[in-house]
Design a protein around this motif. Structure first.
Motif, mmCIF file in Angstrom:
data_model
loop_
_atom_site.group_PDB
_atom_site.id
_atom_site.type_symbol
_atom_site.label_atom_id
_atom_site.label_comp_id
_atom_site.label_asym_id
_atom_site.label_seq_id
_atom_site.Cartn_x
_atom_site.Cartn_y
_atom_site.Cartn_z
ATOM 1 N N ALA A 142 -11.644 -8.908 -11.640
ATOM 2 C CA ALA A 142 -10.351 -9.151 -12.142
ATOM 3 C C ALA A 142 -9.755 -7.898 -12.335
ATOM 4 O O ALA A 142 -8.362 -7.636 -11.992
ATOM 5 N N LYS A 143 -10.467 -7.093 -12.954
ATOM 6 C CA LYS A 143 -9.928 -5.645 -13.551
ATOM 7 C C LYS A 143 -9.648 -4.852 -12.203
ATOM 8 O O LYS A 143 -8.576 -4.289 -11.963
ATOM 9 N N ILE A 144 -10.790 -4.766 -11.462
ATOM 10 C CA ILE A 144 -10.573 -3.899 -10.075
ATOM 11 C C ILE A 144 -9.448 -4.587 -9.326
ATOM 12 O O ILE A 144 -8.850 -3.759 -8.795
ATOM 13 N N GLU A 145 -9.393 -5.866 -9.068
ATOM 14 C CA GLU A 145 -8.452 -6.401 -8.260
ATOM 15 C C GLU A 145 -6.903 -6.041 -8.785
ATOM 16 O O GLU A 145 -6.033 -5.769 -8.053
ATOM 17 N N ALA A 146 -6.995 -5.852 -10.187
ATOM 18 C CA ALA A 146 -5.496 -5.637 -10.769
ATOM 19 C C ALA A 146 -5.206 -4.194 -10.717
ATOM 20 O O ALA A 146 -3.873 -3.844 -10.092
ATOM 21 N N LEU A 147 -6.086 -3.241 -10.625
ATOM 22 C CA LEU A 147 -5.860 -1.979 -10.505
ATOM 23 C C LEU A 147 -5.761 -1.372 -9.168
ATOM 24 O O LEU A 147 -5.169 -0.453 -8.914
ATOM 25 N N LEU A 148 -6.663 -2.066 -8.377
ATOM 26 C CA LEU A 148 -6.773 -1.633 -6.782
ATOM 27 C C LEU A 148 -6.444 -2.856 -5.890
ATOM 28 O O LEU A 148 -7.269 -3.211 -5.290
ATOM 29 N N PRO A 149 -4.991 -3.113 -6.061
ATOM 30 C CA PRO A 149 -4.602 -4.331 -5.046
ATOM 31 C C PRO A 149 -4.937 -4.108 -3.578
ATOM 32 O O PRO A 149 -5.076 -3.311 -3.000
#
Length: 149
Positions: A142-149
């Protein structure tokens, strides 16, 4: 007097933020780690292939591209353990087919024996070596998806 900002300036600001992330930004911070987990020293991969890839990434540079930096975070809880591997390449990661074969063999997808998953976002490759039901892996994804859409 009305101030106007050209659309191109706004787009430039947005895209520079997107590509200015670092591995340090992507790693889970202590407050983001679920309370049931603790950090673990070394590498805690579910299958050897993932840790071998992390340790020997330079060996695979012809297949995946030139590495700029890498980092690993390992965690454990009573019911789960594993590692998150972060890679930043000089250029866009180009080794999807190679990595799928290395991690999963002929199946080219995760299995119970080789449950690793990964995502490629521009120059970044993030590899999770956890079992599918891992709460910590979900937090990191979830963090990766938020930071690197």
């Amino acid at each position: 007097m009305k101030i106007t900002i050209p659309l191109s300036v706004l787009l430039l600001l947005f895209t520079s933020q997107l590509f200015s992330q670092t591995i340090a930004d992507l790693k889970l911070k202590p407050k983001e780690i679920p309370k049931s987990y603790s950090t673990s020293d070394g590498h805690t991969c579910v299958s050897n292939q993932a840790c071998n890839f992390y340790n020997d990434i330079e060996t695979y540079s012809n297949f995946v591209g030139k590495l700029k930096s890498k980092a690993i975070q390992s965690f454990k809880s009573k019911t789960d353990s594993g590692s998150i591997m972060y890679f930043e390449f000089e250029h866009r990661f180009k080794g999807d087919n190679f990595l799928q074969g290395l991690l999963w063999g002929k199946e080219k997808q995760p299995s119970d024996e080789h449950p690793e998953e990964y995502v490629v976002k521009g120059n970044f490759l993030i590899l999770w070596s956890f079992h599918p039901d891992s709460v910590l892996k979900e937090k990191s994804e979830a963090k990766i998806e938020a930071l690197l859409p």
